[in-house]
Design a protein around this motif. Structure first.
Motif, PDB file in Angstrom:
ATOM      1  N   ARG A   1     -43.870  14.811  -4.019  1.00 23.07           N
ATOM      2  CA  ARG A   1     -42.769  14.803  -4.272  1.00 23.07           C
ATOM      3  C   ARG A   1     -42.089  15.611  -4.173  1.00 23.07           C
ATOM      4  NH1 ARG A   1     -43.786  17.693 -10.287  1.00 23.07           N
ATOM      5  NH2 ARG A   1     -44.917  17.675 -10.200  1.00 23.07           N
ATOM      6  N   LYS A   2     -40.814  15.604  -4.174  1.00 24.75           N
ATOM      7  CA  LYS A   2     -39.294  16.522  -3.986  1.00 24.75           C
ATOM      8  C   LYS A   2     -38.763  16.528  -4.897  1.00 24.75           C
ATOM      9  CE  LYS A   2     -35.158  15.953  -1.264  1.00 24.75           C
ATOM     10  NZ  LYS A   2     -34.482  14.959  -0.326  1.00 24.75           N
ATOM     11  N   LEU A   3     -38.709  18.019  -5.360  1.00 26.83           N
ATOM     12  CA  LEU A   3     -38.768  18.731  -6.435  1.00 26.83           C
ATOM     13  C   LEU A   3     -36.861  18.856  -5.676  1.00 26.83           C
ATOM     14  CD1 LEU A   3     -41.136  21.043  -7.431  1.00 26.83           C
ATOM     15  CD2 LEU A   3     -40.769  18.669  -8.063  1.00 26.83           C
ATOM     16  N   ASP A   4     -36.314  18.851  -7.078  1.00 28.36           N
ATOM     17  CA  ASP A   4     -34.815  19.552  -6.564  1.00 28.36           C
ATOM     18  C   ASP A   4     -34.011  20.292  -6.555  1.00 28.36           C
ATOM     19  OD1 ASP A   4     -35.303  19.694  -9.207  1.00 28.36           O
ATOM     20  OD2 ASP A   4     -33.111  18.323  -9.895  1.00 28.36           O
ATOM     21  N   TYR A   5     -35.338  21.809  -6.852  1.00 28.11           N
ATOM     22  CA  TYR A   5     -34.439  23.206  -6.544  1.00 28.11           C
ATOM     23  C   TYR A   5     -35.691  23.481  -5.502  1.00 28.11           C
ATOM     24  CZ  TYR A   5     -38.816  22.953 -10.135  1.00 28.11           C
ATOM     25  OH  TYR A   5     -40.076  22.688 -10.233  1.00 28.11           O
ATOM     26  N   THR A   6     -35.096  24.702  -5.035  1.00 29.27           N
ATOM     27  CA  THR A   6     -35.875  25.425  -4.342  1.00 29.27           C
ATOM     28  C   THR A   6     -37.262  26.480  -4.819  1.00 29.27           C
ATOM     29  OG1 THR A   6     -34.089  25.840  -2.910  1.00 29.27           O
ATOM     30  CG2 THR A   6     -35.552  27.406  -2.147  1.00 29.27           C
ATOM     31  N   CYS A   7     -38.715  26.306  -4.898  1.00 32.61           N
ATOM     32  CA  CYS A   7     -39.416  26.824  -5.505  1.00 32.61           C
ATOM     33  C   CYS A   7     -39.627  28.662  -5.200  1.00 32.61           C
ATOM     34  CB  CYS A   7     -41.034  26.544  -5.426  1.00 32.61           C
ATOM     35  SG  CYS A   7     -41.022  25.182  -5.931  1.00 32.61           S
ATOM     36  N   PRO A   8     -39.608  29.616  -5.757  1.00 36.43           N
ATOM     37  CA  PRO A   8     -39.687  31.072  -5.056  1.00 36.43           C
ATOM     38  C   PRO A   8     -41.020  30.741  -4.545  1.00 36.43           C
ATOM     39  CG  PRO A   8     -39.607  31.007  -7.382  1.00 36.43           C
ATOM     40  CD  PRO A   8     -39.562  29.003  -7.053  1.00 36.43           C
ATOM     41  N   PHE A   9     -41.607  30.157  -4.091  1.00 32.17           N
ATOM     42  CA  PHE A   9     -43.364  30.096  -3.449  1.00 32.17           C
ATOM     43  C   PHE A   9     -43.120  29.311  -2.660  1.00 32.17           C
ATOM     44  CE2 PHE A   9     -47.527  30.072  -3.979  1.00 32.17           C
ATOM     45  CZ  PHE A   9     -48.467  30.752  -3.766  1.00 32.17           C
ATOM     46  N   ALA A  10     -43.966  29.965  -1.320  1.00 30.52           N
ATOM     47  CA  ALA A  10     -44.220  28.863  -0.577  1.00 30.52           C
ATOM     48  C   ALA A  10     -46.079  28.524  -0.276  1.00 30.52           C
ATOM     49  CB  ALA A  10     -43.950  28.982   0.973  1.00 30.52           C
ATOM     50  N   PHE A  11     -46.857  28.010   0.232  1.00 27.42           N
ATOM     51  CA  PHE A  11     -48.111  27.989   0.945  1.00 27.42           C
ATOM     52  C   PHE A  11     -48.886  26.688   1.502  1.00 27.42           C
ATOM     53  CE2 PHE A  11     -52.452  26.348   0.019  1.00 27.42           C
ATOM     54  CZ  PHE A  11     -52.898  27.746   0.161  1.00 27.42           C
ATOM     55  N   GLN A  12     -49.777  26.611   2.637  1.00 20.19           N
ATOM     56  CA  GLN A  12     -49.616  25.355   3.461  1.00 20.19           C
ATOM     57  C   GLN A  12     -51.534  25.793   3.487  1.00 20.19           C
ATOM     58  OE1 GLN A  12     -47.527  24.312   6.320  1.00 20.19           O
ATOM     59  NE2 GLN A  12     -49.842  23.123   7.249  1.00 20.19           N
ATOM     60  N   GLY A  13     -52.439  24.910   3.425  1.00 16.87           N
ATOM     61  CA  GLY A  13     -53.386  25.381   3.390  1.00 16.87           C
ATOM     62  C   GLY A  13     -54.427  24.795   2.953  1.00 16.87           C
ATOM     63  N   SER A  14     -55.355  24.956   3.596  1.00 20.02           N
ATOM     64  CA  SER A  14     -56.871  23.725   2.904  1.00 20.02           C
ATOM     65  C   SER A  14     -57.825  25.086   2.588  1.00 20.02           C
ATOM     66  CB  SER A  14     -58.059  23.650   3.956  1.00 20.02           C
ATOM     67  OG  SER A  14     -58.357  24.803   5.211  1.00 20.02           O
ATOM     68  N   ILE A  15     -58.297  23.480   0.940  1.00 20.63           N
ATOM     69  CA  ILE A  15     -59.282  24.518   0.059  1.00 20.63           C
ATOM     70  C   ILE A  15     -60.028  23.295  -0.235  1.00 20.63           C
ATOM     71  CG2 ILE A  15     -58.589  25.520  -2.180  1.00 20.63           C
ATOM     72  CD1 ILE A  15     -56.168  26.086  -2.117  1.00 20.63           C
TER      73      ILE A  15
ATOM     74  N   HIS B   1     -55.680  20.149   1.394  1.00 15.73           N
ATOM     75  CA  HIS B   1     -55.030  19.902   1.895  1.00 15.73           C
ATOM     76  C   HIS B   1     -53.478  20.130   0.494  1.00 15.73           C
ATOM     77  CE1 HIS B   1     -57.292  19.757   6.093  1.00 15.73           C
ATOM     78  NE2 HIS B   1     -56.696  18.492   5.296  1.00 15.73           N
ATOM     79  N   VAL B   2     -52.727  21.506   1.099  1.00 15.29           N
ATOM     80  CA  VAL B   2     -51.971  21.977  -1.057  1.00 15.29           C
ATOM     81  C   VAL B   2     -50.869  22.364   0.213  1.00 15.29           C
ATOM     82  CG1 VAL B   2     -51.619  22.943  -2.169  1.00 15.29           C
ATOM     83  CG2 VAL B   2     -54.042  21.709  -1.992  1.00 15.29           C
ATOM     84  N   CYS B   3     -50.046  22.179   0.118  1.00 10.77           N
ATOM     85  CA  CYS B   3     -48.404  22.717   0.685  1.00 10.77           C
ATOM     86  C   CYS B   3     -47.205  22.454  -0.381  1.00 10.77           C
ATOM     87  CB  CYS B   3     -47.777  20.986   2.088  1.00 10.77           C
ATOM     88  SG  CYS B   3     -49.331  20.578   3.028  1.00 10.77           S
ATOM     89  N   VAL B   4     -46.678  23.167  -0.362  1.00 11.06           N
ATOM     90  CA  VAL B   4     -45.306  23.951  -1.438  1.00 11.06           C
ATOM     91  C   VAL B   4     -44.182  24.562  -0.062  1.00 11.06           C
ATOM     92  CG1 VAL B   4     -44.360  25.033  -3.093  1.00 11.06           C
ATOM     93  CG2 VAL B   4     -46.722  24.478  -3.165  1.00 11.06           C
TER      94      VAL B   4
END
Length: 362
Positions: free
Chosen positions: A205-219, A246-249
């Motif tokens: 999904r592409k959100l139309d705003y900048t999340c103040p949070f970033a992440f990339q990793g396998s869980i 895999h989760v990406c923000v």
């Protein structure tokens, strides 16, 4: 008795006097410095070349960190955990970096997944997802390799009130290193393959705003919503594989990509994926934030939302570790039951949803 171990038991607030805080900081720095000098391989883990200079690769694309940085810094996990004498922010160039591959590979191998402008409207191709997975496995391997070198060095120098707890908790996971190294090797082979539908995409999904949070990793989820076992972290059978997701923000200027996927043959996630698909879009974001905080420390957030650092619900989510202090004679079933109770995903609803638009500063 099985007990969930919590970080504050090791590092109680204000437990260390000033001099011990300084010594603690020195021990951490010495351990980390020693580890980083001794885990760098002789050859690039992707191309196997020893001729090209190694690169400071970012676990999350640097452009995402720049999008949420304030004065060039991003907040890291210790902003929430509050371990004494440990930094709670880092500069973009230092945040989440590792040195395992050469500069040429870093620039070429991950080009498609880091070029958000070319992302399709519908699901991304397997090639992009292979690149994300490979980066995740490289980072995880590096983390475990550093732990194996750093923790023994730290234990030599640390003098903590709860040091008896520290040694078993920080004991490096050899199996994690071996599994992640194998995952790197297997995923490398997929980079130039023509796979189609290799992954089950849970969210794109592409959100139309900048999340103040970033992440990339396998869980590797332990459980889902209904008490099912997704990954039995106490299973020592060599034939039993942990299955990861895999989760990406990925925040950028004016938009954010949310991507969640796992290998299609990882059937233990099917019940979770079904439940996830029935949630609203806002609930999905809140759940993903809960999963990230509960299972990882490799996230980054903007100082614009640092008010969450004093939120007791956030604190409760991030202070649990999957490492357990257990009676070795206790039945294995009791251990995993306690884990399932602690990691039940239904608890996500209490968390402030900093991935939602209402947390974006205008």
């Amino acid at each position: 008795m099985t007990e969930i171990f919590r970080l504050e038991e090791l590092f109680p607030e204000n437990a260390l006097p000033k001099e011990q805080n300084i010594n603690f900081h020195k021990a951490l720095s010495m351990g980390e410095s020693f580890a980083k000098k001794n885990v760098k391989p002789n050859n690039c883990l992707i191309c196997n070349s020893s001729k090209n200079p190694f690169c400071n690769s970012h676990s999350v694309p640097a452009r995402c960190l720049r999008a949420i940085a304030i004065n060039g810094d991003v907040k890291i996990f210790n902003g929430l955990v509050k371990i004494p004498a440990v930094d709670d922010d880092k500069g973009v160039n230092e945040a989440g970096t590792f040195r395992l591959i050469c500069r040429d590979c870093d620039e070429k191998i991950f080009k498609e997944y880091e070029t958000f402008e070319k992302y399709p409207d519908k699901n991304p191709p397997d090639k992009v997802l292979h690149q994300i997975a490979l980066k995740n496995y490289l980072k995880f391997y590096y983390k475990k390799a550093v732990e194996a070198k750093a923790f023994p060095k730290m234990l030599e120098n640390l003098q903590l009130p709860n040091s008896a707890l520290l040694e078993p908790v920080l004991k490096p996971g050899d199996r994690d290193k071996k599994d992640s190294f194998k995952a790197i090797y297997d995923t490398k082979k997929l980079l130039n393959s023509n796979t189609n539908g290799y992954y089950r995409i849970v969210e794109y999904r592409k959100l139309d705003y900048t999340c103040p949070f970033a992440f990339q990793g396998s869980i590797s989820l332990i459980t889902g919503f209904d008490g099912e076992i997704i990954n039995d972290v106490f299973n020592t059978d060599k034939k039993y594989d942990l299955q990861d997701m895999h989760v990406c923000v990925f925040p950028e200027k004016d938009y954010t990509y949310i991507i969640v996927f796992y290998k299609k043959h990882f059937q233990r996630y099917s019940q979770f994926a079904k439940h996830y698909s029935n949630l609203s879009q806002e609930e999905r974001l809140q759940l993903l934030l809960y999963i990230i905080l509960k299972y990882s420390e490799d996230y980054f957030y903007s100082a614009s939302i640092q008010t969450i650092e004093n939120d007791p619900v956030v604190h409760d989510a991030i202070t649990t570790t999957t490492m357990m202090i257990c009676d070795y004679e206790e039945e294995e079933g009791a251990k995993i039951k306690k884990c399932i109770q602690e990691y039940n995903l239904n608890n996500y609803k209490k968390l402030p949803n900093v991935l939602s638009k209402c947390y974006v500063k205008s």
